[in-house]
Motif scaffolding. Structure first.
Motif, PDB file in Angstrom:
ATOM      1  N   HIS A 123     -48.864  30.327 -32.780  1.00 24.80           N
ATOM      2  CA  HIS A 123     -49.033  30.660 -31.359  1.00 24.80           C
ATOM      3  C   HIS A 123     -47.994  31.683 -30.913  1.00 24.80           C
ATOM      4  CE1 HIS A 123     -51.981  27.491 -30.956  1.00 24.80           C
ATOM      5  NE2 HIS A 123     -51.130  26.641 -31.509  1.00 24.80           N
ATOM      6  N   LYS A 124     -47.794  32.719 -31.737  1.00 24.37           N
ATOM      7  CA  LYS A 124     -46.851  33.787 -31.407  1.00 24.37           C
ATOM      8  C   LYS A 124     -47.639  35.073 -31.178  1.00 24.37           C
ATOM      9  CE  LYS A 124     -42.972  31.832 -33.868  1.00 24.37           C
ATOM     10  NZ  LYS A 124     -42.002  32.001 -34.947  1.00 24.37           N
ATOM     11  N   THR A 125     -47.787  35.431 -29.909  1.00 22.57           N
ATOM     12  CA  THR A 125     -48.591  36.594 -29.543  1.00 22.57           C
ATOM     13  C   THR A 125     -47.976  37.878 -30.079  1.00 22.57           C
ATOM     14  OG1 THR A 125     -49.250  35.439 -27.541  1.00 22.57           O
ATOM     15  CG2 THR A 125     -49.654  37.800 -27.605  1.00 22.57           C
ATOM     16  N   TRP A 126     -46.655  37.999 -30.020  1.00 21.47           N
ATOM     17  CA  TRP A 126     -46.005  39.224 -30.469  1.00 21.47           C
ATOM     18  C   TRP A 126     -46.256  39.467 -31.955  1.00 21.47           C
ATOM     19  CZ3 TRP A 126     -42.473  39.166 -34.392  1.00 21.47           C
ATOM     20  CH2 TRP A 126     -41.916  37.923 -34.733  1.00 21.47           C
ATOM     21  N   LYS A 127     -46.300  38.410 -32.735  1.00 19.02           N
ATOM     22  CA  LYS A 127     -46.538  38.551 -34.172  1.00 19.02           C
ATOM     23  C   LYS A 127     -47.973  39.023 -34.433  1.00 19.02           C
ATOM     24  CE  LYS A 127     -45.488  36.007 -38.391  1.00 19.02           C
ATOM     25  NZ  LYS A 127     -45.069  34.727 -38.954  1.00 19.02           N
TER      26      LYS A 127
END
Length: 69
Positions: A34-38
């Motif tokens: 749940h890491k949008t930046w990744k």
């Protein structure tokens, strides 16, 4: 002539394909964590890698057409 060109391009194509696999793996990992930046960074890197592979393919086909003429 054409076989020497394809031999020279084997390593760059394999490099691009491995980069595509790594970027897809990073996208999946980003979704799971749940890491949008990744996800965004991996998607941009994937798009750039695919664009570079397409440009390489176009340039090689142009070189092959010039050699065959």
């Amino acid at each position: 002539m054409q076989s020497s060109l394809s031999k020279k391009l084997t390593i760059p194509v394999m490099t691009f394909l491995s980069m595509i696999v790594l970027n897809i793996t990073n996208i999946i990992s980003g979704v799971q964590d749940h890491k949008t930046w990744k996800i965004v960074v991996a998607a941009i890197a994937l798009a750039v890698t695919i664009a570079a592979l397409i440009i390489l393919w176009i340039k090689v086909s142009q070189i092959n057409k010039q050699r065959s003429s």
